[in-house]
Design a protein around this motif. Structure first.
Motif, short mmCIF file in Angstrom:
data_model
loop_
_atom_site.label_atom_id
_atom_site.label_comp_id
_atom_site.label_asym_id
_atom_site.label_seq_id
_atom_site.Cartn_x
_atom_site.Cartn_y
_atom_site.Cartn_z
N MET A 162 0.83 -1.21 0.00
CA MET A 162 0.00 0.00 0.00
C MET A 162 0.86 1.26 0.00
SD MET A 162 -3.04 -1.13 -0.21
CE MET A 162 -2.58 -2.65 -1.03
N LYS A 163 1.97 1.24 0.73
CA LYS A 163 2.88 2.38 0.74
C LYS A 163 3.41 2.65 -0.67
CE LYS A 163 3.42 3.23 5.30
NZ LYS A 163 3.26 4.55 5.95
N LEU A 164 3.74 1.58 -1.39
CA LEU A 164 4.30 1.74 -2.73
C LEU A 164 3.23 2.17 -3.74
CD1 LEU A 164 6.78 -1.25 -2.68
CD2 LEU A 164 7.36 1.19 -2.76
N ILE A 165 2.00 1.69 -3.56
CA ILE A 165 0.91 2.17 -4.42
C ILE A 165 0.67 3.66 -4.16
CG2 ILE A 165 -1.56 2.03 -4.90
CD1 ILE A 165 -1.42 -0.97 -4.38
N GLU A 166 0.65 4.05 -2.89
CA GLU A 166 0.45 5.45 -2.55
C GLU A 166 1.53 6.32 -3.19
OE1 GLU A 166 0.19 8.46 1.32
OE2 GLU A 166 1.01 6.43 1.55
N ALA A 167 2.79 5.88 -3.10
CA ALA A 167 3.89 6.67 -3.64
C ALA A 167 3.77 6.80 -5.15
CB ALA A 167 5.22 6.02 -3.26
N GLU A 168 3.50 5.69 -5.85
CA GLU A 168 3.38 5.73 -7.30
C GLU A 168 2.22 6.62 -7.73
OE1 GLU A 168 2.87 2.75 -11.17
OE2 GLU A 168 3.31 1.91 -9.20
N ALA A 169 1.08 6.44 -7.07
CA ALA A 169 -0.10 7.22 -7.44
C ALA A 169 0.10 8.71 -7.16
CB ALA A 169 -1.33 6.69 -6.69
N PHE B 12 10.75 7.98 -12.55
CA PHE B 12 10.08 7.80 -11.26
C PHE B 12 9.41 6.43 -11.16
CE2 PHE B 12 5.95 8.07 -9.00
CZ PHE B 12 6.45 8.15 -7.71
N ARG B 13 8.64 6.04 -12.16
CA ARG B 13 7.94 4.76 -12.08
C ARG B 13 8.91 3.59 -12.14
NH1 ARG B 13 2.73 4.33 -15.74
NH2 ARG B 13 2.02 2.90 -14.11
N ASN B 14 10.02 3.76 -12.85
CA ASN B 14 11.03 2.71 -12.85
C ASN B 14 11.60 2.50 -11.45
OD1 ASN B 14 10.80 2.19 -15.57
ND2 ASN B 14 12.41 3.63 -16.16
N GLU B 15 11.77 3.59 -10.74
CA GLU B 15 12.30 3.49 -9.38
C GLU B 15 11.29 2.81 -8.45
OE1 GLU B 15 15.67 4.56 -6.81
OE2 GLU B 15 15.37 4.57 -8.98
N VAL B 16 10.01 3.14 -8.63
CA VAL B 16 8.97 2.46 -7.84
C VAL B 16 8.95 0.98 -8.17
CG1 VAL B 16 6.51 2.30 -7.35
CG2 VAL B 16 7.54 4.54 -7.68
N GLU C 43 5.04 14.67 -9.07
CA GLU C 43 6.22 13.81 -8.97
C GLU C 43 7.04 14.10 -7.72
OE1 GLU C 43 10.00 13.48 -11.71
OE2 GLU C 43 8.37 12.21 -12.50
N GLY C 44 7.16 15.35 -7.34
CA GLY C 44 7.93 15.68 -6.15
C GLY C 44 7.36 15.02 -4.91
N ARG C 45 6.06 15.02 -4.80
CA ARG C 45 5.42 14.39 -3.64
C ARG C 45 5.63 12.87 -3.68
NH1 ARG C 45 -0.02 13.15 -2.56
NH2 ARG C 45 -0.67 13.98 -4.60
N GLY C 46 5.54 12.28 -4.87
CA GLY C 46 5.76 10.85 -4.99
C GLY C 46 7.18 10.46 -4.66
N ILE C 47 8.14 11.25 -5.12
CA ILE C 47 9.54 10.97 -4.81
C ILE C 47 9.78 11.00 -3.31
CG2 ILE C 47 11.88 11.90 -5.00
CD1 ILE C 47 11.16 12.77 -7.86
N GLN C 48 9.17 11.95 -2.63
CA GLN C 48 9.35 12.04 -1.18
C GLN C 48 8.78 10.82 -0.47
OE1 GLN C 48 11.13 14.54 0.58
NE2 GLN C 48 10.97 12.81 2.02
N LEU C 49 7.57 10.40 -0.88
CA LEU C 49 6.97 9.21 -0.28
C LEU C 49 7.81 7.96 -0.57
CD1 LEU C 49 3.20 9.85 -1.12
CD2 LEU C 49 4.18 9.71 1.18
N LEU C 50 8.30 7.85 -1.78
CA LEU C 50 9.12 6.70 -2.14
C LEU C 50 10.43 6.71 -1.35
CD1 LEU C 50 9.48 4.22 -3.98
CD2 LEU C 50 10.60 5.74 -5.62
N THR C 51 11.03 7.86 -1.22
CA THR C 51 12.28 7.98 -0.47
C THR C 51 12.07 7.62 0.99
OG1 THR C 51 13.09 9.69 -1.99
CG2 THR C 51 14.15 9.55 0.17
N ASP C 52 10.98 8.10 1.57
CA ASP C 52 10.66 7.77 2.96
C ASP C 52 10.53 6.25 3.13
OD1 ASP C 52 10.65 10.46 3.55
OD2 ASP C 52 8.47 10.65 3.53
#
Length: 553
Positions: A419-426, A467-471, A432-441
């Motif tokens: 769920m954390k990873l779905i949240e970050a990707e979505a 970004f999606r490749n990193e997710v 993108e900045g918000r997604g990168i922060q969630l993914l980094t966290d």
């Protein structure tokens, strides 16, 4: 009057041949009874509800006999899907039970028995849900609400799996792509076409909307039945596939309430690692000591036999004592930094350069059974190595000698990390900045040294963006062996890379495919298309004839 029949002994149907079979009148004096008759028995409704989740594993559903070691229920489909890609490496091409899926074998074609496997299982589970819903006249009573909610949630989960397995394009790419026929608790249809992605996901979301309401007040005893949080998680999966980013983020975030991510100690526990529910598990199942998959065939027809390596002293288990263990793709392993604790779920290939004594000493960092794992790697496996062997899934209570205990493990079906990873990707697909922060966290909980952008090599197919490749890389590592590989490859329109310098994939199956492999679009068993004239089929997949030239990362 037409009536559906069930077997009283099982209180659930778990096999089907076709979806449009005639529904016959049943003589009440025979060994079978009608649904109406069974429903009149004391506690019958709850028994039917219980069968929805209890039938997910433990029985020889496909054949009724124990000769097929992949006939152990829902977790078997994790492996079927994951070996189709690149992240799980099979040990051999002859005695490995998942060879058909790994090698794009003939069994994937519609005229072969193995093609029946998902059809039998999934439509059997769907039938269990339909039986429960057919017993409700109008709106469910207060006593029926929980059961109805579970039936709607599980039916949605099963259809979502089927849609992603059979459609040759995802919802986001083509809403008109065909999935599978929809069968509900209503009368059987003699001509039932495959639903489009749009029709299927509308049906799935309607089921989940009902489940969300019906399970609002349900307080479950354990994670082995779905509650409202699981419904939120299923909605997050659905909206992720649909690329409805706002709703995917919304429901992934709602699903996380009350759960915490696994710690390093929990993740790498030699006693409880991925075999026992913890605070991150949202939904799961468990193998029981009385299950036929455990009691029969020396427990060799079970999830544990395939995924638990540390039982060499038992003399049983395909991973430990017969064919050999599942391994992580060598390149994926090499991309996991030494500072990322998830790397320790897999044995470092550098140990193969050591002497036997030094290797077993080094294995003590990974396992409480170093001599047993060494024996499996060098004496059981034809590869004569321990490199890249997975130790993510541990034997119950650290049992290394008695497989009947070791294999009675729980298996996660949904974790908060997903769920954390779905949240970050979505989130990132909206901002993108918000997604990168969630993914980094997220990533820093696994690797304190993580820096965004480490895992965006061009080979991932840059059309999806950095970004999606990193997710995707995080999903590949975090959810390895949990059944997501094919789904992610299809929705991200990735190919696979098995041929590269230092590959550990099998010769003759070292394929590099730039687009989604054809064999990931499952064929419908021919008996269905023969008897259901409205049902089309996917083309029989054709395996590449030769190994690909090594890819240069």
């Amino acid at each position: 009057m037409k009536k559906s029949k069930i077997y009283l002994a099982a209180l659930a149907l778990t096999t089907v041949t076709t979806l449009n079979s005639c529904i016959k009148e049943i003589d009440p004096q025979t060994s079978t009874v009608t649904v109406d008759q069974a429903a009149a028995a004391p506690g019958a409704f709850n028994n039917f509800v219980g069968s929805i989740t209890s039938s997910l594993n433990g029985a020889f559903t496909y054949s009724g006999a124990n000769q097929y070691p992949w006939d152990f229920g829902y977790p078997s489909f994790f492996l079927q899907r994951d070996v189709m890609g690149q992240d799980i490496v099979c040990e051999t091409s002859s005695s490995e039970w998942y060879t058909t899926w790994y090698t794009c074998g003939t069994g994937l074609g519609p005229t072969y028995a193995i093609c029946q496997l998902p059809w039998s299982y999934y439509y059997g589970w769907i039938k269990n849900c339909n039986i429960v819903l057919s017993l409700i006249n109008g709106e469910p009573t207060d006593e029926q609400k929980t059961g109805a909610g579970i039936a709607h949630a599980m039916r949605a989960m099963f259809y979502m799996d089927l849609a992603r397995m059979y459609a040759d394009e995802t919802y986001a790419r083509n809403k008109d792509a065909e999935t599978v026929p929809i069968v509900t608790e209503g009368p059987a249809e003699l001509s039932n076409p495959r639903a489009t992605n749009e029709e299927m996901f509308k049906f799935i979301l309607e089921d989940l909307d009902k489940a969300e309401t019906l399970l609002a007040d349900y307080q479950r005893e354990n994670v082995y039945t779905p509650d409202q949080s699981v419904v939120y998680g299923l909605k997050a999966r659905a909206y992720l596939t649909m690329e409805d980013w706002a709703n995917a983020e919304k429901y992934a975030k709602l699903a996380q309430a009350g759960y915490t991510m696994m710690s390093e100690a929990e993740y790498l526990s030699k006693k409880d690692g991925f075999n026992k529910p913890n605070s991150s598990w949202m939904f799961g199942l468990t193998y029981r000591s009385s299950d036929p998959n455990i009691t029969n065939n020396d427990a060799d027809s079970s999830w544990g036999s395939q995924m638990i390596v540390e039982v060499s002293a038992s003399g049983c288990g395909y991973s430990a004592n017969y064919v050999g263990p599942k391994r992580i793709d060598a390149h994926l392993y090499e991309t996991i930094p030494a500072t990322d604790f998830r790397r320790k779920c897999f044995i470092d290939p550098a140990l193969d350069e050591l002497s036997a004594e030094a290797c077993m000493a080094a294995l003590e960092e990974y396992t409480d059974d170093p001599a047993g794992v060494y024996k499996t790697g060098y004496n059981v496996s034809a590869r004569e190595s321990v490199g890249c062997i997975e130790l993510k899934f541990r034997p119950k209570d650290g049992e290394h000698a008695n497989q009947y205990t070791a294999f009675t493990v729980a298996v996660p079906l949904m974790r908060v990390e997903e769920m954390k990873l779905i949240e970050a990707e979505a989130a990132g697909m909206q901002d993108e900045g918000r997604g990168i922060q969630l993914l980094t966290d997220f990533a820093k909980t696994r690797d304190a040294s993580y820096e965004y952008g480490t895992h965006t090599d061009a080979y991932y197919n840059t059309s999806t963006g950095k970004f999606r490749n990193e997710v995707w890389w995080q999903r590949r590592v975090e959810l390895w062996g949990e059944g997501f590989a094919t789904f992610d490859i299809k929705r991200l329109e990735k190919g696979i890379i098995r041929s590269y310098e230092g590959t550990n994939h099998l010769v003759k199956y070292q394929w590099n495919v730039e687009t989604v492999p054809q064999w990931m679009h499952l064929c419908i068993v021919q008996s269905e298309t023969n008897n259901n004239p409205a049902c089309t089929n996917n083309p029989t997949p054709i395996a590449p004839k030769v190994d690909s030239e090594p890819y240069n990362f």
